[in-house]
Design an enzyme around this catalytic site. Structure first.
Site, PDB file in Angstrom:
ATOM      1  N   HIS A  88      94.343  35.246  22.581  1.00 39.56           N
ATOM      2  CA  HIS A  88      93.389  36.083  23.318  1.00 39.56           C
ATOM      3  C   HIS A  88      93.574  37.541  22.894  1.00 39.56           C
ATOM      4  CE1 HIS A  88      90.597  36.987  26.562  1.00 39.56           C
ATOM      5  NE2 HIS A  88      91.348  38.031  26.844  1.00 39.56           N
TER       6      HIS A  88
ATOM      7  N   ASP B 226      92.435  30.333  30.901  1.00 43.63           N
ATOM      8  CA  ASP B 226      92.788  31.668  30.437  1.00 43.63           C
ATOM      9  C   ASP B 226      93.930  32.250  31.268  1.00 43.63           C
ATOM     10  OD1 ASP B 226      91.380  32.010  32.728  1.00 43.63           O
ATOM     11  OD2 ASP B 226      89.883  33.380  31.897  1.00 43.63           O
TER      12      ASP B 226
ATOM     13  N   CYS C 209      33.170  32.046  21.659  1.00 47.21           N
ATOM     14  CA  CYS C 209      33.569  30.679  22.007  1.00 47.21           C
ATOM     15  C   CYS C 209      32.901  30.182  23.272  1.00 47.21           C
ATOM     16  CB  CYS C 209      35.089  30.591  22.133  1.00 47.21           C
ATOM     17  SG  CYS C 209      35.807  31.790  23.267  1.00 47.21           S
TER      18      CYS C 209
END
Length: 831
Positions: A121, A157, A659
């Site tokens: 880490h 961790d 259209c």
């Protein structure tokens, strides 16, 4: 020693070279393993090295060279692959060695080895547990940094610290420099639990600069956020990223231009050395970008020498021309500038300039029209330099050559859009900031509206006044409308019923982005169709690859230039515009596996083909607006004047290239003859001519193939027995002009009653009557996506637009259009 590689393909996190070097330190012979593995033969110990992303890739290359076994990835969509986990267990690994981000490793892997798992880490634990550890080391202004190796426990961790290495953090350190410098400095120190911190992952959303701090704290924030995600602030309403910060003793006397920064205690100062910024304590620091030297090719160096000689011949009072020579301060006058320009033009006739716009003096202005592909924020030629002519329908001449995109160009554009989505700011920024940028884009379009309308007239034949009001005007309105939606896209939440399970399970419905979207637009409203689809797409946080119609590409490419003036979107987001054919560009977008949504406006035939391609390729989300053969019903109790006026507009608006054009008028028999006579009289007054003439009612048809189709259409009507009352012929003049046309006596089975230049059947419809009950009855039973009552062609940016049946599905405009570019995820939580 056997080793196992598990290249996890989740978010790319361990990219820094420092993280890679840190892991190499763990693998160094005799260093780490001898500390805690007493009683184990370190020469025969089996170690599983589990890495991810670029971090793991570099390790695995070296392990393969040394003859070790490397397995493929073992995790897919958050779940461990059973067959790969079984292979892992079969190796008999006695120890796992992992990089940080170990929360992605399943506990069955963490706990499996005899000696458990050790984890690297990049901070001095317990400081800065979690992600972005080095960034937070700098942001907090820590004087010491380093890395920790620890044994994993259930928290992953946390756990006993195995060793730590530390180094000094220099005042001007960046993430990159501290990675490079602190691998194995002298000294090993442990830390206690006091002062432990746990910070979030740094993202653009939470990296805005708080100016109400001392200069050193702001400096730490800027250098800690580095270029990515990048500390930022608002300057003149724009998001500006700051990096490259350095402390200075005093910048109070710096000379330069003041720069107002929102929230800052005083303006910054733009100097040659960088931007001088101030904290609330009056102390100063610099923030400057990287500098890079431009490397010239041999040809460019030769040209530079020629221009140096030209400067020397003009500036006769200067002994030698240096790179730093100032042309005007050396005495050059206005005529010298003219001479310099002509000398450059003479010598650069063979040079290829980037985005050499086509310029035309037209409509009382000079319009500049880019004509290359636009990929990742840059104008580029198509592969092989392929081009085609785009034609001015007013006279049939070529306006300019336009780059013709190839399959490889589509792949490049999609890759750029994908990178922008996954690594860039657009989808991650604060939605209000995204909205502000879209508002700014609309403002820029408004500033250029006359030029955009002129280009639209030249390229599509649209009457200028209509192009200004509708083609461009509604495009601006569309971007403003969807800009307002950016911070209002939200999910929903509802609780789960407790019976029979007493545990509460709330359900969260999240609206998320699709990723890369392909957009294919038609030729009748080139800019407006771009806006209708692109504005909603960008507001939702997606990135875009857009194909304009091959016959009308110019306003789409100009749109990229206009937006680029204000930095309205990060590189790669909006700027992927590919003029080209539908069979190549449109087909590749339909087939491309990285395009997750495709929006199309065009014919029913092509729409069906696109729908099939989207399904076969990757089942991408698709919306289709396929035009219509719209009916207009006129009852005898109508307002005759209004019915005649709006009835003609329903057919001839935008020269019929619409259209929702009402190609079929059903008139109640008691007023039929009067209505037809009134229409013929009004048709005689219509002026067919130059679309840039403000008095013109009807400009040229868009392109030659469409004109030919209309001529064939009229021939078929006469052949089948309909009465040609007026028009039906090409106007005797250059260009693609066609007479406004009226048929009567048309039966439902006839070709001209069934087919239209845009296609079938259910896009819009209309009713004219004074009887509100009759209007509601008819509108309820008309099977069309839009029904007009006592009006026609009145679309609004807030009103959903789209058809039924073979006119397609999905909506443009309104809130519903956003849903076309979002996807809903349900999250169920038990606690």
């Amino acid at each position: 020693m056997a080793s196992l590689g598990g290249a996890v393909t989740s978010a790319a996190r361990c990219r820094s070279p420092g993280a890679q070097r840190g892991l190499w330190a763990l693998l160094a012979p005799g260093r780490l393993l001898v500390l805690r593995c007493r009683g184990v033969d370190k020469n025969n110990m089996k170690i599983a090295v589990i890495g991810q992303s670029l971090f793991g890739q570099e390790v695995y290359k070296e392990l393969r060279r040394e003859g070790h076994t490397v397995f493929p990835r073992w995790r897919l969509k958050g779940q461990a692959l059973p067959e790969v986990v079984a292979q892992y267990k079969a190796t008999g690994a006695q120890l796992n060695v992992l990089p940080f981000c170990s929360q992605f490793i399943p506990m069955e892997v963490i706990d499996h080895p005899q000696h458990g798992s050790i984890i690297y880490h990049p901070s001095l634990l317990p400081r800065h547990r979690g992600a972005s550890a080095i960034n937070w080391t700098l942001i907090h202004g820590d004087k010491k940094g380093g890395f920790t190796v620890f044994w994993a426990d259930d928290g992953l961790d946390t756990g006993p610290i195995l060793l730590q290495r530390e180094c000094d953090v220099e005042p001007d350190d960046t993430v990159n420099t501290i990675y490079k410098r602190f691998l194995f400095p002298e000294g090993v120190k442990g830390t206690t639990t006091e002062g432990a911190t746990y910070e979030c992952i740094q993202k653009k959303d939470n990296s805005k600069i708080d100016w109400n701090q001392p200069a050193e704290a702001i400096h730490n924030w800027i250098r800690g956020n580095d270029k990515v995600p990048g500390a930022w602030a608002l300057v003149d309403g724009q998001m500006v990223t700051f990096y490259g910060s350095s402390l200075v003793n005093s910048g109070a006397g710096a000379k330069g231009e003041p720069l107002e920064i929102e929230g800052a205690s005083r303006p910054g100062i733009v100097t040659k050395a960088g931007l001088v910024l101030f904290g609330n304590d009056g102390k100063t620091y610099f923030s400057s970008g990287d500098s890079a030297a431009v490397e010239l090719t041999e040809e460019e160096q030769a040209f530079a020498q020629q221009m140096r000689a030209v400067w020397q011949s003009i500036l006769t009072n200067v002994a030698e021309i240096q790179d730093s020579t100032d042309f005007f301060k050396s005495g050059a006058a206005s005529m010298d500038v003219v001479r310099l320009v002509e000398e450059v033009k003479l010598r650069s006739s063979g040079c290829q300039l980037q985005n050499e716009d086509v310029e035309k003096d037209v409509n009382n202005m000079t319009v500049r029209m880019p004509h290359q592909l636009f990929i990742n924020g840059e104008f580029v030629d198509a592969e092989g330099g392929k081009t085609y002519n785009t034609i001015n329908p007013t006279d049939g001449t070529a306006i300019c050559q336009v780059s013709l995109a190839q399959v490889s160009d589509v792949d490049k554009a999609v890759a750029a859009a994908k990178e922008a989505f996954e690594e860039g700011e657009w989808g991650r920024m604060n939605p209000r900031d995204r909205g502000r940028l879209l508002y700014r884009l609309a403002d820029l379009m408004e500033q250029h509206q006359e030029e955009l309308a002129t280009i639209e007239s030249l390229d599509s034949g649209a009457v200028y006044t209509l192009a200004l009001k509708t083609h461009v005007g509604m495009s601006i309105q569309t971007f403003r409308y969807f800009a307002g939606w950016c911070d209002k896209i939200q999910g929903t939440h509802h609780p789960h019923q407790p019976w029979p399970d007493p545990n509460p399970e709330p359900h969260i419905h999240q609206n998320g982005t699709n990723s890369v979207c392909g957009i294919v637009i038609p030729w009748n409203y080139p800019l407006m169709m771009l806006a209708w689809k692109t504005a909603a797409c960008l507001a939702a946080g997606n990135t875009v690859v857009l194909k304009p119609a091959q016959v009308t590409p110019l306003t789409a490419v100009k749109f990229a230039v206009v937006g680029g003036e204000g930095g309205t979107s990060p590189r790669g987001v909006r700027q992927n515009i590919l003029p080209g054919s539908g069979s190549v560009v449109g087909q590749r977008l339909s087939d491309h596996p990285d395009v997750r949504k495709l929006g199309f406006t065009g014919s029913t035939e092509i729409g069906k083909h696109i729908m099939k391609s989207c399904a076969v390729s990757n089942v991408k989300k698709v919306s289709l607006e396929l035009g219509g053969k719209s009916p207009l019903i006129i009852f005898s109790d109508c307002d005759m004047d209004k019915a005649v006026r709006m009835g003609m507009s329903s057919v001839f608006f935008n020269k019929g290239e619409n259209c929702i054009a009402a190609g079929r008028l059903f008139v109640e028999d008691t007023i039929y003859d009067v209505f037809v006579a009134r229409v013929v009289e009004e048709m005689k007054k219509m002026k067919v001519g130059d679309p840039l003439d403000r008095s013109t009612d009807h400009g040229p048809q868009n392109h030659k193939a469409h004109l030919d189709k209309l001529l064939e259409f009229c021939q078929m009507g006469v052949k089948e027995g309909a009465t040609l009352v007026r028009g039906g012929k090409q106007v005797d003049r250059p260009g693609f002009f066609f007479e406004p046309t009226l048929f009567t006596g048309v039966q439902d089975h006839m070709y001209i009653a069934v087919e239209e230049s845009f296609g079938p059947y259910g896009l819009a419809s209309g009713v004219f009557t004074r009887d509100i009950g009759k209007a509601l009855y008819a509108s309820d039973r008309l099977n069309a996506g839009t029904v007009f009552v006592n009006t026609y062609n009145k679309t609004d940016v807030a009103a959903p637009f789209g058809g039924f049946k073979q006119s397609g599905f999905g909506k443009d405009l309104g809130q519903e259009a956003l849903n076309e570019y979002l996807r809903t995820k349900t999250v169920t939580i038990e606690y």
